[in-house]
Design an enzyme around this catalytic site. Structure first.
Site, PDB file in Angstrom:
ATOM      1  CB  THR A 109      77.168  -4.878  14.305  1.00  0.00           C
ATOM      2  OG1 THR A 109      75.994  -5.189  14.400  1.00  0.00           O
ATOM      3  CG2 THR A 109      77.471  -4.457  13.041  1.00  0.00           C
ATOM      4  CB  CYS A 110      76.947  -5.263  19.671  1.00  0.00           C
ATOM      5  SG  CYS A 110      76.337  -3.589  19.193  1.00  0.00           S
TER       6      CYS A 110
ATOM      7  CB  SER B 172      69.159   0.053  13.680  1.00  0.00           C
ATOM      8  OG  SER B 172      69.981   0.010  12.538  1.00  0.00           O
TER       9      SER B 172
ATOM     10  CD  GLU C 219      72.445   2.077  14.422  1.00  0.00           C
ATOM     11  OE1 GLU C 219      73.565   2.802  14.737  1.00  0.00           O
ATOM     12  OE2 GLU C 219      72.391   0.929  13.961  1.00  0.00           O
ATOM     13  N   PRO C 220      73.067   6.063  12.822  1.00  0.00           N
ATOM     14  CG  PRO C 220      74.586   7.936  13.328  1.00  0.00           C
ATOM     15  CD  PRO C 220      73.475   7.228  14.049  1.00  0.00           C
ATOM     16  CD  GLN C 221      76.347   4.860  16.061  1.00  0.00           C
ATOM     17  OE1 GLN C 221      75.168   4.663  15.706  1.00  0.00           O
ATOM     18  NE2 GLN C 221      76.538   5.310  17.380  1.00  0.00           N
TER      19      GLN C 221
ATOM     20  CD  GLN D  48      78.398  -1.115  13.496  1.00  0.00           C
ATOM     21  OE1 GLN D  48      76.901  -1.218  13.139  1.00  0.00           O
ATOM     22  NE2 GLN D  48      78.489  -1.111  14.859  1.00  0.00           N
TER      23      GLN D  48
ATOM     24  N   GLY E  71      76.378  20.374  39.419  1.00  0.00           N
ATOM     25  CA  GLY E  71      76.489  18.946  39.597  1.00  0.00           C
ATOM     26  C   GLY E  71      77.394  18.138  38.560  1.00  0.00           C
TER      27      GLY E  71
ATOM     28  CG  MET F 204      72.477  12.284  31.780  1.00  0.00           C
ATOM     29  SD  MET F 204      72.653  10.634  30.840  1.00  0.00           S
ATOM     30  CE  MET F 204      71.246  10.819  30.074  1.00  0.00           C
TER      31      MET F 204
END
Lengths: 270, 422
Positions: free
Chosen positions: B49-50, B111, B116-118, B122, B191, B195
């Site tokens: 993964t990254c 992590s 975080e769920p990713q 992976q 606006g 974000m």
């Protein structure tokens, strides 16, 4: 009888402990245990009330012991309804301990001294009068709890500091709706309770008003919840102010409930 | 069998190294086929993964030393790095430590953003690649399935992923806290910055049904509006629509307040005091801080959000401590499974061996028995074999227990498997 009530207390205590643990740990399995033991406790409690009725031969709502026991039963009934309708599990952590305490006091009081005078069981008006009022008190307690939950969260949202309790309470909209509905239900029950009381009193002594402290407090309570309900329905008063009124109102309810015990008057019990 | 895990992650190696080592799906499958030779490395799996590149493998107990060299060399070659270059970045875990590491990775305890769920997805993907390449065998199958179970347990039993840790997701969380469900709610974007767009996407995914965009220029707003089917209004007409918005997300580049207390009070009156959640992520601020004093308005500026996020991160870290306890107990459990898997063949083989002894003895003495019918012959053999089985049963059972617990314990039953003292 006592052993049945003891079993009821045990079930409520298990429910109370698991509700609190579920509230702290946010575990669904604990919540399930709490709900099952509440259901078991409620079933046993219903049996106990019926048995009481059959054995003593009068409606099981007379004297302090029976009143507290009946109040606990009414609270469980309303709490279960709220759970079913709003999924506000956090409520259990607050109501179940109180229900357990009420049951416990009812248990240690043991038996009431003396039986009810025949006059109280002669007509159906009297039991209806007391039952309606007990359920009204229970509904106002729900309003109180929901209002406190509202105020706690509103404060934290305004201050932008979220404590551990914040993530465990139901949303603002949920508690607001809950307080509104419970308030309206409570007001209806209170109105009917007062009216049936007046009828009963007029058939018994020809007077509908005795000016005793309980009646005066009841009238004040009625006025307050009437104002609260009107304001909520016109929506000018929403949120914080209405929630404060729900808290103050409950103080009045307590005065009404205990008033007759502390001050002499026509009414005999809480 | 031993389990060996080597690799680099965001804590031990900079991105320049991680990117050189990273495997895409194809490289991963080829690499696995090349690495798993059935001789030293029996089974293999690559998580890439990254934030991490890790190789998980199973090999015979006596070849671990050799295996470490093989895996390191494999990483060197696939990253085209000189030998020894990776030494200071690489971590090597064996057996218990390797299992713990994998459990922690999949549970998102290792992590960058805890919880975080990713990462679980992976790991799942890495496993399916290994299955396709045929390099996941008996040990890794068990291990990976156990890993999924641990990750699920951690997710369900701790609040590790409970509270938002990004600004765009905070909007959803605040909305849910105030409105319970976002279904049927409207959001107004003042606006049309990046974000605001990201927050709006999260909100729409969470059920928000109506998006209103108030922007200085219509063209910029148009790009976002198309995605959400939003209505565009000009800033001058802001007041008219403000009363319809349950949530307001403000992110203009304007140097002054776009929204004042007076405007908000009027809008709330028309909303019949229904609560409104306002989020101001612009610097300088575009919503007058005094707006926060209006009853039933909940205003958050960028600093408020940041401080809530950092307290949420602390809360996650507290929950992570509870997760570590779960991981620890699961590691112990897996160790036991592994020992049983090791012991299984040994115990079976020993049993066979003992039966063979019985059969050999029978063959040796067969002549002395004289002619026997088929039934008699079978009876004699089963007599011998079942005697051997019955005698060895308590000892084999004791061995099995020994493998399960991992250590010989000196209870009465262990010293006296045949129960002679009873």
């Amino acid at each position: 009888m006592r052993s049945l009530l003891l079993a009821v207390l045990a079930a409520y205590l298990i429910a109370a402990i698991h509700s609190i643990l579920a509230f702290v740990n946010k575990r669904r399995s604990l919540q399930r245990v709490a709900q099952w033991s509440t259901a078991v406790g409620f079933a046993l409690h219903t049996c106990a009330l019926i048995a009481d009725w059959v054995i003593d031969g009068h409606y099981p709502l007379f004297g302090l012991r029976e009143t507290l026991s009946f109040l606990a039963w009414a609270l469980v009934a309303l709490y279960s309804l709220v759970l079913y309708r709003y999924r506000a599990q956090a409520l259990g952590a607050f109501t179940m301990p109180l229900i357990s305490v009420l049951t416990f006091i009812a248990l240690i009081i043991g038996s009431d001294s003396g039986t009810a005078p025949a006059a109280f069981s002669a007509t159906w008006l009297f039991p209806i009068h007391t039952t309606l009022l007990i359920f009204a008190y229970a509904a106002f307690f729900i309003v109180f709890i929901a209002s406190v939950m509202y105020l706690l969260q509103e404060r934290e949202l305004k201050l932008k500091t979220f404590s551990a309790i914040f993530h465990r309470l139901p949303s603002l909209t949920t508690v607001n709706e809950l307080a509104t509905t419970a308030g309206a239900v409570g007001l209806t029950l209170l109105t009917l309770g007062i009216v049936t009381g007046m009828f009963w009193s007029s058939t018994r002594s020809g007077r509908i008003w005795h000016n005793d402290p309980k009646e005066i407090f009841a009238l004040l309570t009625w006025l307050l919840y009437f104002v609260l309900t009107i304001y909520r329905s016109t929506a000018n008063w929403r949120g914080r102010r209405a929630a404060w009124l729900g808290v103050v109102g409950f103080a009045l309810v307590l005065c009404t409930f205990f008033g007759a015990r502390l001050l002499p008057g026509y009414h005999v019990f809480g | 069998m031993s389990i060996l895990l080597i690799g680099v992650n965001h804590k031990t190696a900079p991105v320049e190294i991680r990117e050189r080592l990273a495997f895409n799906d194809e490289a991963c499958a080829n690499g696995l086929r090349h690495l798993v030779d059935g001789d030293v490395v029996r089974e293999g799996l690559i998580v890439s993964t990254c934030n991490r590149v890790e190789i998980l493998s199973a090999m015979a107990n006596d070849q671990v030393e050799f295996g470490v060299g093989r895996l390191t060399q494999f990483l060197d070659t696939s990253g085209r790095l000189p030998a020894g270059f990776l030494d200071q970045h690489l971590y090597r875990h064996t057996n218990e430590d390797a299992v713990r590491h994998l459990f922690r990775v999949a549970s998102s305890l290792d992590s960058m953003v805890v919880g975080e769920p990713q990462v679980l997805g992976q790991v799942r993907h890495a496993y399916s690649l290994a299955v396709e390449a045929g390099t996941a065998g008996r040990v890794l199958n068990r291990l990976v399935h156990h890993t999924f179970r641990v990750a699920k347990r951690v997710r369900n039993e701790t609040g590790i992923a409970a509270n938002a840790v990004s600004i765009s997701y905070m909007a959803v969380e605040l909305g849910k806290k105030i409105f319970d469900s976002l279904k049927g709610c409207s959001v107004m974007l003042i606006g049309a910055g990046e974000m605001a767009e990201l927050s709006a996407r999260h909100l729409v995914n969470a059920g928000v049904s109506r998006v209103i965009i108030a922007n200085r220029t219509e063209e910029t707003a148009r790009k976002i509006a198309d995605e959400f089917g939003a209505m565009i209004v000009s800033l001058e007409h802001l007041d008219r629509f403000l009363a319809e918005a349950d949530m307001v997300i403000c992110s203009t580049g304007a140097p002054t307040f776009v929204l004042t207390e007076e405007q908000t009070r009027k809008a709330l009156e028309r909303r019949r005091n229904r609560p409104t959640c306002m989020i101001d992520i612009s610097v300088p601020r575009n919503i007058d801080p005094a707006v926060g004093n209006v009853p039933n308005v909940f205003l958050f500026d960028i600093d408020d959000l940041e401080s809530v996020i950092s307290s949420n991160i602390r809360e996650r870290e507290r929950e992570a401590e509870r997760a570590e306890l779960i991981v620890q107990s699961e590691v112990m459990q897996f160790q036991q499974t592994l020992r049983l898997m090791d012991a299984g063949p040994t115990i079976g083989a020993l049993r066979e061996k003992l039966q063979d002894v019985a059969r050999a003895e029978l063959a040796r003495q067969r002549k002395k028995l004289g002619p026997l019918t088929k039934d008699q012959e079978a009876a004699v053999e089963s007599l011998l074999v079942s005697t051997v089985n019955k005698i060895s049963h308590p000892i084999l059972n004791q061995m099995r227990r020994f493998y399960e617990t991992g250590e010989p314990d000196a209870t009465q039953a262990e010293q006296d498997p045949f129960g002679l003292e009873e």
